[in-house]
Enzyme design. Structure first.
Site, mmCIF file in Angstrom:
data_model
loop_
_atom_site.group_PDB
_atom_site.id
_atom_site.type_symbol
_atom_site.label_atom_id
_atom_site.label_comp_id
_atom_site.label_asym_id
_atom_site.label_seq_id
_atom_site.Cartn_x
_atom_site.Cartn_y
_atom_site.Cartn_z
ATOM 1 N N HIS A 30 11.542 0.913 -18.985
ATOM 2 C CA HIS A 30 10.296 0.782 -19.086
ATOM 3 C C HIS A 30 10.015 0.305 -19.826
ATOM 4 O O HIS A 30 8.696 -0.562 -19.903
ATOM 5 C CB HIS A 30 10.256 2.691 -20.031
ATOM 6 N N GLU B 97 8.414 -2.771 -17.572
ATOM 7 C CA GLU B 97 7.150 -2.217 -16.781
ATOM 8 C C GLU B 97 5.916 -2.551 -18.181
ATOM 9 O O GLU B 97 5.061 -2.942 -17.175
ATOM 10 C CB GLU B 97 7.388 -0.557 -16.696
ATOM 11 N N HIS B 98 6.465 -2.282 -18.764
ATOM 12 C CA HIS B 98 5.588 -3.031 -20.270
ATOM 13 C C HIS B 98 5.803 -4.499 -20.075
ATOM 14 O O HIS B 98 4.327 -5.436 -20.775
ATOM 15 C CB HIS B 98 6.067 -3.001 -21.907
ATOM 16 N N GLU C 155 5.872 -6.412 -27.688
ATOM 17 C CA GLU C 155 5.845 -5.202 -27.191
ATOM 18 C C GLU C 155 6.888 -4.173 -27.719
ATOM 19 O O GLU C 155 6.482 -2.802 -27.520
ATOM 20 C CB GLU C 155 6.317 -5.514 -25.884
ATOM 21 N N GLU D 189 4.155 4.114 -28.147
ATOM 22 C CA GLU D 189 4.406 5.238 -27.128
ATOM 23 C C GLU D 189 5.338 6.677 -27.778
ATOM 24 O O GLU D 189 5.146 7.892 -27.689
ATOM 25 C CB GLU D 189 4.319 4.672 -26.011
#
Length: 476
Positions: free
Chosen positions: A87, A90-91, A160, A167
């Site tokens: 994940h 992905e960011h 990030e 999130e």
């Protein structure tokens, strides 16, 4: 170079489908069934490059296309040390490559009028773009640039972390997200399948650029990738683009994942949240894997139980016996039946919401009692209704180029091929009352359930011993 071209032209599909239909439906007129669906659904074309990279597409015409790369890797392929890395990666995908800055990537897609996005699941990762027909080649080039040339700048990695933690806070504020994460963790406590997609906070704060690069080198290999196109796409042009932009990737023999053996554990977890208004819970059983012959029958079972919400118009008139019980006895505010199949296992259950004091134990009993009822009695009417709903929902979910692309990508990753809609419908139509009773007896009757509950007054939620007891009937 392209090898092993596997183009599913209509005549071949018809022969294969008629053969499969004869095996399961010897008494039906298979020719009319095939024509009904094959005339509406285009063929799925599949090709493979010499390095193992695959291309799959369906040309639905129009002016818009979705192209994306589905990768056979997700949180279930991680370890306790790097859980969350898929994940995190992905960011980082859209932060810049050796050829484009993050701003240039955004501008390139914006100038086409397209959309670029990505998502991570437990068993696969996807990067995709929705663009006009004339921009498909450029979209493939951008996807290839992102997947092969991301700089993974250390400053962007640090920045990030806070985005992912924000999130995570948002996910943890939504009861349904917490429930399903906790349910999966509780059902598979000793396997990577139970890991959360975002990973623990400690990992988010410690994942480094080196961790990301190592993950890419180990898992982002051609044999694990499928370039999918749906909508206004030409398969030959898409294959040429794949060969041009992905053909130089080095072939790798590493195709294994960490979840080769999955162990399900019947258990429960309760998370007390006094500030919440409602009790949210999910109770489930281990279910067939995605490639099991029983998976279609289990999907029919899902629609037999159905979905219900007290605020919906005509809710009290739904055909589902479980919905009728909820409505007649005020057992809760809503419920939703789910079936989540994975490569090695699966979960079948019901997610329900109730206010404290509304007989939560009766609600859970009604759910499990309905499971046991399916082992003993299934009416022709409810079976026909469930089949019709399953097929209608499937067609509705395939409305648009992205849902079609996602369906192709997911099937190519998990099954190794695309199942034609007509063939799937034939499998659904072949399900009998005895099939439902057999599958329910195998997976529901006298088996260990798993439950996750979040909310206030959890003393009203039945203890595990009672959950286990309600999985069978005592009869003289």
């Amino acid at each position: 170079s392209v090898t092993g071209v596997q183009t599913c032209a209509l005549p071949i599909c018809e022969r294969m489908l008629r053969f499969s239909l004869r095996a399961v439906l010897p008494s039906v007129r298979t020719r009319s069934i095939v024509r009904c669906f094959s005339s509406a659904m285009p063929a799925t074309n599949v090709s493979e490059l010499s390095n193992g990279f695959r291309v799959a597409s369906e040309d639905h015409g129009g002016d818009v296309a979705t192209v994306g790369v589905w990768i056979d890797v997700g949180s279930a392929s991680e370890t306790p040390k790097n859980n969350g890395v898929a994940h995190f990666l992905e960011h980082m995908a859209f932060k810049g490559t050796t050829n484009r800055t993050g701003e240039q990537l955004a501008r390139a897609i914006e100038n086409m009028g397209g959309k670029l996005n990505a998502y991570t699941s437990r068993e696969h990762t996807c990067y995709f773009a929705s663009v006009l027909k004339k921009d498909v080649n450029q979209a493939v080039e951008i996807l290839a640039d992102i997947l092969q040339n991301s700089t993974l700048d250390a400053a962007h990695v640090e920045a990030e972390r806070s985005v992912i933690l924000a999130e995570m806070a948002d996910v943890e504020s939504r009861p349904e997200e917490v429930i399903f994460d906790q349910l999966t963790q509780t059902a598979f406590p000793n396997d990577s399948l139970g890991y959360t997609i975002l990973g623990p906070k400690a990992n988010i704060n410690s994942i480094s650029r080196d961790d990301l690069q190592q993950y890419i080198s180990e898992h982002y290999t051609p044999s694990r990738m499928v370039l999918v196109g749906a909508g206004a796409v030409s398969h030959s042009e898409l294959t040429d683009a794949a060969d041009k932009y992905f053909g130089k990737m080095q072939k790798s023999e590493n195709t294994t994942t960490n979840n080769s053996s999955v162990m399900y554990v019947g258990s429960d977890v309760k998370i007390d949240q006094p500030a919440m208004r409602n009790i949210n819970l999910a109770v489930a059983m281990e279910a067939p894997s995605v490639n099991s012959p029983d998976s279609v029958v289990m999907s029919v079972c899902q629609h037999i139980l159905g979905t219900w919400d007290h605020s919906s118009t005509g809710a009290q008139h739904l055909g589902s016996y479980l919905a009728q019980a909820f409505s007649a006895h005020n057992l809760g505010q809503s419920f939703m039946t789910f079936y989540t199949p994975y490569k090695q296992s699966g979960l079948f259950g019901v997610y329900a919401v109730s206010e404290p004091g509304h007989h939560v134990d009766d609600m859970v009993y009604a759910i499990e009692n309905e499971w046991v009822r399916l082992t003993q009695s299934v009416s022709a009417g409810e079976l026909a209704r469930a089949k019709a709903q399953l097929k209608a929902n499937m067609l509705m979910e395939l409305d648009g180029s992205f849902p079609i692309a996602e369906s192709i990508g997911r099937q190519m990753i998990t099954l190794g091929s695309r199942v034609p809609v007509a063939e799937y419908f034939a499998r659904v139509d072949a399900v009998t009352e005895n099939d439902v009773k057999r599958v329910a007896s195998t997976y529901f009757y006298d088996q260990d359930p798993v439950m996750a509950a979040v909310g206030p007054h959890l003393e009203e939620v039945p203890e595990y011993s009672r959950l286990r007891r309600w999985t069978y009937w005592l009869r003289a």
